[in-house]
Design an enzyme around this catalytic site. Structure first.
Site, mmCIF file in Angstrom:
data_model
loop_
_atom_site.group_PDB
_atom_site.id
_atom_site.type_symbol
_atom_site.label_atom_id
_atom_site.label_comp_id
_atom_site.label_asym_id
_atom_site.label_seq_id
_atom_site.Cartn_x
_atom_site.Cartn_y
_atom_site.Cartn_z
ATOM 1 N N ILE A 134 0.842 -1.203 0.000
ATOM 2 C CA ILE A 134 0.000 0.000 0.000
ATOM 3 C C ILE A 134 0.878 1.254 0.000
ATOM 4 C CG2 ILE A 134 -1.901 -1.149 1.202
ATOM 5 C CD1 ILE A 134 -1.075 0.543 3.720
ATOM 6 N N ASP A 135 2.172 1.098 0.362
ATOM 7 C CA ASP A 135 3.055 2.266 0.511
ATOM 8 C C ASP A 135 3.537 2.831 -0.832
ATOM 9 O OD1 ASP A 135 2.801 1.574 3.159
ATOM 10 O OD2 ASP A 135 4.767 0.605 3.285
#
Ligand code: F6P
Length: 373
Positions: A134-135
């Protein structure tokens, strides 16, 4: 001749992992006459030889499911907690690989997984990786799957926080994940219309943030939304961290090293509560009641967005093609509108930060979003 492929998911889970497993698996089974097995719980399952057969039945109905059907862990092959010891288990993993007569292993993971995969490549394993997190901080790819889903969850949260902040004339400080990079916060902050966006790449001044909120108040807007990355730091803290790291690097004896390690641990403790500290400081400096919302793991949960399903599926099917071509030691990567392979040696150990002149940063500045600098 039938090829035998192993697959595992490693690191924090991400929406889209199952879509990627399905993409690799379906293409491998349908197009390339391969047999697939999955290892449970990342590299730990590879070490412990815990497998699950990924036939067409197992791959069916998983496209929209969040998390990973294989389970995951943050275990590292070369530093595996065994009892109360840390042990290098790469040879044991090589044994499992050979036991199943694998032609290749596919590892789905973020930055840490790329490093771990390269260690196994150096031992002689044929590996292809897929970039998930998700980063969005994996080097050498435009985007990672999981990011779009987390972005919609974080944006939705900011949308919802607006009405309550507005009704109560409050500052709401919302902490967004992203580890040490600000991609998620910056994108969600812009998409959600945050007034202040604080990211690790741009150390912030509490006074400047407070000043921008006070100016909003003076112009009749008695609420503000501050989106802050979990890794963001004030300029003062960033300097303290840099100086202490430099001193530790130069420290000559054990006692000196111990002293700076202790100092780093103190800074880390301070950093862990910095969103709360900032909220209290903003309340004091602006006179506006303030609240904190930490989004946390909710950003990693639930069904993947169509964009993430599409991305994970494209990367997965392209991976099956690369497996068939025997292209190993590479990560599948997004470059413009193409999926390409990049050598793991160019990915491992690197992090994709938000460049301070990135178009998203410029967009935020043009909108008048305060970036804390
Ligand atoms: O890398 C994904 C991520 O969600 C980061 O944004 C966050 O810092 C970290 O994982 C949290 O890790 P864990 O799930 O181990 O608490």
């Amino acid at each position: 001749m039938t090829k035998y492929i192993g697959i595992l998911t490693s690191g924090g889970d991400t929406p889209g992992l199952n879509a990627a497993i399905r993409g690799v698996g379906k293409a491998a089974l349908n197009t390339y006459d391969m047999q697939i097995i999955g290892f449970r719980d990342g590299f730990r399952g590879l070490m412990e030889n815990r497998i699950v057969r990924l036939d067409s039945e197992a791959l069916s109905g998983i496209l929209t499911i969040g998390g990973t059907i294989l389970g995951t862990s943050r275990d590292k092959p070369h530093k595996m907690p065994i009892g109360n010891k840390m042990m290098d288990m790469t040879d044991v993993m090589m044994d499992t690989y050979h036991k199943h007569h694998l032609d290749a292993l596919v590892c789905l993971g973020g930055g840490g997984t790329q490093k771990n995969a390269l260690r196994l490549v150096e031992k002689g394993m044929n590996i292809i990786t897929l970039p998930k997190t998700i980063d969005n901080d994996v080097a050498m790819t435009d985007i990672t799957f999981g990011f779009d889903t987390a972005l919609s969850i974080a944006t939705d949260a900011i949308d919802r926080l607006h009405s309550t902040a507005h009704s109560h004339h409050r500052i709401i400080v919302v902490e967004v994940m992203g580890h040490n990079t600000g991609w998620l916060t910056l994108a969600a902050g812009i998409a959600g219309g945050a007034d202040v966006v604080l990211i690790p790449e741009i150390p912030y001044s509490v006074e400047k943030v407070a000043q921008s909120i006070t100016e909003r108040k003076q112009s009749g807007k008695h609420f503000s939304i501050v989106a802050i990355s979990e890794g963001a730091m004030s300029g003062k803290m960033a300097k303290k961290l840099r100086d202490t790291e430099a001193k530790l690097e130069k420290a000559k004896d054990k006692a000196e090293k111990k002293k700076y390690r202790k100092k780093l641990a103190e800074i880390e403790r301070e950093r862990a509560v910095s969103t709360h500290t900032l909220t209290r400081q903003l309340e004091e400096l602006t006179g506006l009641e303030s609240r904190v919302t930490i989004l946390g793991h909710v950003q990693r949960g639930g069904i993947p967005t169509p964009a993430d399903r599409m991305l994970a599926t494209r990367l997965g099917t392209a991976c099956a093609r690369a497996l068939n071509d025997g292209e190993f030691g590479v990560m599948m990567s997004v470059h413009g509108s193409d999926v390409v392979t990049v050598p793991l040696t160019e990915v491992a150990g690197k992090r994709k930060n938000v460049p301070v002149d990135h178009p998203w940063v410029m967009t935020a500045r043009d909108l008048g979003i305060n970036l804390g600098d």
